[in-house]
Design a protein around this motif. Structure first.
Motif, PDB file in Angstrom:
ATOM      1  N   VAL A 464      12.567 -15.627  40.960  1.00  0.00           N
ATOM      2  CA  VAL A 464      11.447 -15.286  40.081  1.00  0.00           C
ATOM      3  C   VAL A 464      11.815 -14.120  39.170  1.00  0.00           C
ATOM      4  O   VAL A 464      11.513 -14.121  37.964  1.00  0.00           O
ATOM      5  N   HIS A 465      12.497 -13.135  39.712  1.00  0.00           N
ATOM      6  CA  HIS A 465      12.853 -11.946  38.946  1.00  0.00           C
ATOM      7  C   HIS A 465      14.002 -12.223  37.976  1.00  0.00           C
ATOM      8  O   HIS A 465      13.984 -11.767  36.825  1.00  0.00           O
ATOM      9  N   TYR A 466      14.998 -12.992  38.431  1.00  0.00           N
ATOM     10  CA  TYR A 466      16.098 -13.358  37.537  1.00  0.00           C
ATOM     11  C   TYR A 466      15.588 -14.199  36.366  1.00  0.00           C
ATOM     12  O   TYR A 466      15.968 -13.979  35.204  1.00  0.00           O
ATOM     13  N   THR A 467      14.737 -15.166  36.669  1.00  0.00           N
ATOM     14  CA  THR A 467      14.230 -16.061  35.627  1.00  0.00           C
ATOM     15  C   THR A 467      13.357 -15.308  34.628  1.00  0.00           C
ATOM     16  O   THR A 467      13.493 -15.479  33.408  1.00  0.00           O
ATOM     17  N   SER A 468      12.447 -14.497  35.126  1.00  0.00           N
ATOM     18  CA  SER A 468      11.590 -13.717  34.226  1.00  0.00           C
ATOM     19  C   SER A 468      12.430 -12.843  33.306  1.00  0.00           C
ATOM     20  O   SER A 468      12.148 -12.731  32.099  1.00  0.00           O
ATOM     21  N   SER A 469      13.469 -12.234  33.870  1.00  0.00           N
ATOM     22  CA  SER A 469      14.322 -11.353  33.070  1.00  0.00           C
ATOM     23  C   SER A 469      15.060 -12.120  31.991  1.00  0.00           C
ATOM     24  O   SER A 469      15.116 -11.690  30.829  1.00  0.00           O
ATOM     25  N   MET A 470      15.620 -13.298  32.352  1.00  0.00           N
ATOM     26  CA  MET A 470      16.384 -14.041  31.351  1.00  0.00           C
ATOM     27  C   MET A 470      15.477 -14.609  30.268  1.00  0.00           C
ATOM     28  O   MET A 470      15.832 -14.598  29.076  1.00  0.00           O
ATOM     29  N   VAL A 471      14.304 -15.099  30.659  1.00  0.00           N
ATOM     30  CA  VAL A 471      13.370 -15.640  29.669  1.00  0.00           C
ATOM     31  C   VAL A 471      12.992 -14.559  28.656  1.00  0.00           C
ATOM     32  O   VAL A 471      13.019 -14.790  27.426  1.00  0.00           O
ATOM     33  N   MET A 472      12.676 -13.369  29.131  1.00  0.00           N
ATOM     34  CA  MET A 472      12.249 -12.311  28.219  1.00  0.00           C
ATOM     35  C   MET A 472      13.412 -11.787  27.373  1.00  0.00           C
ATOM     36  O   MET A 472      13.249 -11.512  26.173  1.00  0.00           O
ATOM     37  N   LEU A 473      14.611 -11.669  27.946  1.00  0.00           N
ATOM     38  CA  LEU A 473      15.759 -11.207  27.170  1.00  0.00           C
ATOM     39  C   LEU A 473      16.154 -12.237  26.117  1.00  0.00           C
ATOM     40  O   LEU A 473      16.585 -11.879  25.006  1.00  0.00           O
TER      41      LEU A 473
END
Length: 668
Positions: A464-473
């Motif tokens: 969840v944290h990896y995905t949220s980070s990549m989506v926003m970056l």
């Protein structure tokens, strides 16, 4: 007493002596056999002959080639044990010890697994001697010996008993109970499972409950040629499963036009794409979503009829069939298309698309989508949803990080890979600290909160944290991005009739929209394998390696390497042996304590006459233990009085006289 009676009694005593000696010799020979076989096995393992020995050849060669040594060893053991005082006890202790050693060898090295007479006799002898040693002397050794002979003579089935139906039923019962009780009781942690992005980033509890059952006729692996070893190797297939709309074939239309714009022929397309089929059965899963592989092109029910969209919740037993594109996202050929796609915005017309897909994959596209639906799909693809660029809640340090990581790359695909590789340096953990935030992944602001906390505060998290980070970056870098949820499943290398997808396989991953390409999945979560490392490794025969393949990124040191498990195999074996040994010791202690409690209760609850009888039996045992001579029980207590130590002779005599009065005189 008459002379005839005395002669008969003497003959009985002599017969008992001969029987006892014979019994001791049989036990000693059995012990020597077990000691010999186990010693040779240990020697063979030390010398590296384990494979030959398991087939039975090594032991035979050893016996025949070292006959003199074997005979001398047996004679030495015979002399040693007969010289020992009360050697029968040492045989009992030694039998238990040999059994424990044999169990450890079996668990650690697979010893004594091969079916042959040598191993069969070893197992039977160990069982006879161990049972005789640990039982409370209620049964004679001859009883166990007869039981062993019967077991040896009974023919063994060639096929083992099939316990699968029993274990399957038990597994179903356990799963049902645990599944429904977990739903009733709840928990303060989020439990793994299909979530549809409802996870808020809280602490994660791993569950092994089976949620989907896959059946397929396709092999669970690809075959590739390994240039390092010059051998053909297997590469396990991986599968992303997500909730899908059975009427949405936009990914197929985009992929077909990507290949057409870049003049990809059938031979090249086969390097990174193929069409596969599978069946999915819902197990412990309740959802309205149709869960299927990404890039699904056709969904039907268990009868082969097209799925009809409805709002009904699907529960356990619901089955659907999926036909889908299997795509090797790590193929250098496909990655080059993503990196430098043709810039044309044109699309094939319906008939041309049908012909093109027929030539590449031999599929009838007209049965999948109508011409009107195709034209509507093409029109919708020309406008990307603006929500996929929403950066609401992004902090200044996130904006700065996106520029630092992806700012130097020209192509959108390279920017995606740069961000993916950067995030894989972070620590994967489901046990989060108290300062980890909770937020809604369905909104950009929620993903921004999760990303900022993960990137700059905690430095650890899960998908969840990896995905949220990549989506926003990605969005901060000008690339449309979205989060997808479902399951990540890696097939085993051995084919099976079905494959269970557990709740522990639940996963969330990001997808980026690359212009003139379409939606592409990425894997920033460090616990999961990125596309480059699960590539099919297919190449054109005429290829000389001139394809502009990207450099394969090195796995950061902070990421655990599953391949290192080989180096700790010895530790696991030792751990298993220790657990087994501790369990056996614990079981033995429990048995001994149980027997002691039983005898104590039996004495307390017994009648006075029975207590007297038990006291007499205990005195006889005490006298036997404290004498060096063998006492043959003729049924006369006076024999025991004569053999008793002087300091208890008077007490023993009075007790025995009282016993005779009660038993034969009727006095209490």
């Amino acid at each position: 007493m008459t002379r005839t009676h005395a002669f008969s009694l003497k003959k009985i005593v002599e017969t008992k002596k001969i029987s006892a000696v014979l019994l001791d010799e049989i036990k000693l020979l059995m012990f020597e056999y077990c000691l010999l076989i186990i010693s040779v096995e240990i020697y063979s393992i030390y010398k590296g002959y384990g494979e030959d020995f398991s087939a039975g050849s090594f032991i035979l060669n050893a016996l025949f080639s070292h006959t003199r040594i074997i005979i001398l060893a047996i004679i030495a053991i015979q002399i040693l044990f007969h010289a020992l005082r009360k050697f029968k006890k040492y045989i009992d202790y030694g039998s238990v010890l040999l059994t424990l050693v044999a169990i450890c060898l079996f668990l650690a090295f697979g010893s004594f697994w091969e079916k042959n007479s040598i191993n069969t006799l070893l197992i039977i002898f160990l069982a006879i001697m161990t049972l005789c040693a640990i039982q409370p002397k209620k049964f004679s050794f001859y009883y166990f010996l007869l039981l062993g002979i019967i077991i040896y003579l009974i023919p063994i089935r060639q096929e083992p008993i099939n316990w699968t139906p029993v274990t399957d039923k038990a597994s179903v019962v356990i799963d049902n109970v645990s599944y429904y009780f977990s739903n009733i009781l709840g928990t303060d942690k989020y439990t793994t499972g299909y979530s549809s992005l409802t996870n808020s980033g809280n602490q994660l509890k791993i569950s092994d409950t089976t949620q989907l059952i896959i059946t397929t006729n396709d092999p669970p692996y690809f075959i590739f040629f390994d240039e390092t070893t010059s051998k053909r190797m297997k590469q396990a297939k991986t599968l992303y499963l997500t909730g899908t709309d059975s009427t949405d074939i936009s990914h197929l239309v985009e992929f077909a036009n990507l290949l057409w714009r870049n003049d990809v022929d059938k031979e090249t397309a086969a390097l990174f794409s193929t069409i596969s089929d599978l069946s999915l059965e819902y197990s412990f899963l309740t959802t309205r979503d149709e869960i299927a592989p990404i890039n699904t092109i056709s969904l039907t029910d268990e009868n082969g009829n097209p799925l009809q969209k409805n709002d009904k919740k699907h529960q356990k037993g619901y089955t659907l069939n999926a036909t889908y594109f299997e795509i090797d996202y790590g193929s250098p050929y496909l990655m080059e298309l993503y990196r430098n796609p043709a810039t044309s915005d044109s699309y094939l017309d319906y008939d041309s698309c049908c012909d093109y897909l027929k030539s590449l994959y031999d599929i009838n596209f007209s049965k999948i989508i109508s011409e009107d639906a195709y034209n509507d799909c093409v029109e919708s693809l020309q406008n990307v949803n603006i929500d996929y660029l929403d950066t609401d809640g992004a902090t200044e340090r996130m904006i700065s990080l996106a520029s630092t990581v992806a700012g130097d790359y020209a192509s959108d695909f390279d920017k995606c890979k740069a961000i993916e590789n950067y995030l894989r340096q972070y620590t994967y953990s489901t046990d989060l600290d108290a300062d980890a935030v909770e937020a809604d992944m369905n909104e950009a602001a929620g993903m921004s909160m999760l990303a900022d906390n993960f990137l700059f505060d905690t430095g650890k998290g899960y998908c969840v944290h990896y995905t949220s980070s990549m989506v926003m970056l990605l969005r901060l870098s000008g690339i449309p991005a979205r989060a997808a949820s479902g399951f990540y499943y890696q097939f085993p290398l051995d084919a099976a009739s079905s494959y269970n997808v557990s709740a522990a396989c639940a996963h969330t991953w990001p997808e980026a929209y690359i212009k003139n390409v379409g939606w592409v999945p990425f894997e920033p979560t460090s616990q999961f394998i990125p596309a480059e490392y699960r590539s099919w490794r297919k190449q054109l025969e005429k290829d000389t390696g001139s394809v502009n393949s990207p450099a394969v990124p090195a796995i950061p040191d902070t990421i655990e390497d599953d391949a290192s498990t080989e180096s700790i195999t010895a530790f696991h074996v030792a751990k298993i042996i220790a657990v087994i040994f501790a369990s056996l010791v614990g079981l033995l202690v429990m048995v001994l304590l149980g027997l002691k409690i039983f005898y104590k209760l039996r004495y307390i609850l017994a009648s006075p006459e029975r207590k007297l009888e038990l006291d007499v039996q205990q005195i006889k045992k005490t006298i036997q233990k404290n004498t060096d001579e063998e006492i043959y029980d003729r049924g006369l207590l006076s024999d025991y009085v004569k053999m008793a130590p002087s300091y208890i002779q008077d007490d023993a005599k009075r007790m025995f006289e009282l016993y005779y009065k009660v038993k034969y005189g009727g006095k209490s």
